[in-house]
Design a protein around this motif. Structure first.
Motif, PDB file in Angstrom:
ATOM      1  N   ARG A 266      -2.029   8.216   7.982  1.00  0.00           N
ATOM      2  CA  ARG A 266      -2.140   6.786   7.667  1.00  0.00           C
ATOM      3  C   ARG A 266      -2.914   6.585   6.371  1.00  0.00           C
ATOM      4  O   ARG A 266      -2.576   5.718   5.563  1.00  0.00           O
ATOM      5  N   ASP A 267      -3.950   7.403   6.155  1.00  0.00           N
ATOM      6  CA  ASP A 267      -4.753   7.282   4.932  1.00  0.00           C
ATOM      7  C   ASP A 267      -3.911   7.613   3.704  1.00  0.00           C
ATOM      8  O   ASP A 267      -4.014   6.936   2.678  1.00  0.00           O
TER       9      ASP A 267
ATOM     10  N   ARG B  54      -0.595   7.362   3.415  1.00  0.00           N
ATOM     11  CA  ARG B  54       0.396   6.294   3.201  1.00  0.00           C
ATOM     12  C   ARG B  54      -0.256   5.080   2.549  1.00  0.00           C
ATOM     13  O   ARG B  54       0.357   4.416   1.701  1.00  0.00           O
ATOM     14  N   ARG B  55      -1.485   4.792   2.900  1.00  0.00           N
ATOM     15  CA  ARG B  55      -2.236   3.707   2.242  1.00  0.00           C
ATOM     16  C   ARG B  55      -2.428   4.029   0.765  1.00  0.00           C
ATOM     17  O   ARG B  55      -2.199   3.179  -0.102  1.00  0.00           O
ATOM     18  N   ASP B  56      -2.838   5.251   0.454  1.00  0.00           N
ATOM     19  CA  ASP B  56      -3.058   5.656  -0.936  1.00  0.00           C
ATOM     20  C   ASP B  56      -1.758   5.661  -1.724  1.00  0.00           C
ATOM     21  O   ASP B  56      -1.735   5.331  -2.914  1.00  0.00           O
TER      22      ASP B  56
ATOM     23  N   ASP C 169      -1.076   2.233  -3.017  1.00  0.00           N
ATOM     24  CA  ASP C 169      -2.103   1.567  -3.828  1.00  0.00           C
ATOM     25  C   ASP C 169      -2.847   2.614  -4.654  1.00  0.00           C
ATOM     26  O   ASP C 169      -3.622   3.406  -4.105  1.00  0.00           O
TER      27      ASP C 169
ATOM     28  N   HIS D 221      -6.645   2.816  -4.289  1.00  0.00           N
ATOM     29  CA  HIS D 221      -7.084   3.568  -3.111  1.00  0.00           C
ATOM     30  C   HIS D 221      -6.978   5.070  -3.360  1.00  0.00           C
ATOM     31  O   HIS D 221      -7.859   5.836  -2.959  1.00  0.00           O
TER      32      HIS D 221
END
Length: 228
Positions: free
Chosen positions: A14-15, A17-19, A22, A25
């Motif tokens: 999940r981390d 995919r967030r990065d 963005d 991030h």
């Protein structure tokens, strides 16, 4: 000393995919594996951080160049699909000699400054992204003149480099004025170069080409050019 790390992030993370969605991030995540900078200067510059995300048929590859050896154990436990590989870059720098032909790849943010003679701030101008192939080729040629390399010509007289447009890199950065959107227009350069000034080109490899270095632009990858 410089280091190059090769990471294979996990799309199940999940981390990550967030990065991936963005670049701000992503920048923060990569900076988290280096010691905190207390000098008051740019943390990215102090750590010599450059990075590039390559998408391959077998998944994503994240290349990270740094002046300090990173501690990839500080990443979230599920961030990587396999353990990170980190090596010193001595062999890269020893290959940079005057007259040497090398294959290279660089994701960059080609831009130019536009000045309006009717604008009272015309001495500063405004920076705009370059989107067409001709202007992007001109940009890499100018960077070569400034940084100790030239792009040779092919047998038909064209520049020996391919320019691939990339999707815009998007991110969001908070400031006292609110939440600001980051948009980076990027292009990938793949081709051959000839070293003309070894010291200048070594510095370019260390510090990166162009702007948006915190957001996945500027890192130069090199490989020996194989004779035809």
């Amino acid at each position: 000393m410089m280091y190059l790390s090769r990471l294979r992030p996990s799309l199940r993370s999940r981390d990550y995919r967030r990065d991936l969605a963005d670049v701000q991030h992503m920048h923060r995540t990569l900076m988290s594996v280096f010691p905190e900078v207390v000098s008051g200067g740019s943390a990215r510059q102090e750590n010599g951080l450059l990075w590039r995300l390559d998408r391959t048929d077998s998944g994503h590859v994240l290349l990270v160049q740094s002046a300090l050896e990173p501690n990839w154990g500080d990443l979230p436990s599920d961030y990587l699909a396999v353990p990170a590989e980190t090596r010193e870059m001595d062999s890269v720098f020893s290959a940079i000699t005057p007259g040497r032909t090398l294959h290279f790849r660089c994701t960059a943010n080609p831009t130019r400054v536009v000045r309006d003679p009717n604008d009272p701030k015309a001495d500063r101008g405004r920076r705009v992204a370059l989107h067409d192939e001709k202007s992007r080729l001109g940009w890499i040629a100018r960077k070569g003149e400034q940084n100790g390399f030239v792009i040779p010509a092919t047998s038909d007289g064209a520049m020996a480099v391919d320019v691939t447009p990339l999707p815009p890199k998007i991110g969001y950065k908070s400031s006292s004025a609110g939440r600001n959107k980051i948009t980076v227009s990027a292009a990938q350069y793949d081709g051959r170069l000839v070293v003309t000034d070894a010291d200048a080109f070594v510095e370019a490899v260390r510090s990166g080409l162009g702007r948006a270095k915190a957001y996945g632009c500027g890192l130069i990858s090199l490989a020996p050019a194989v004779s035809a």
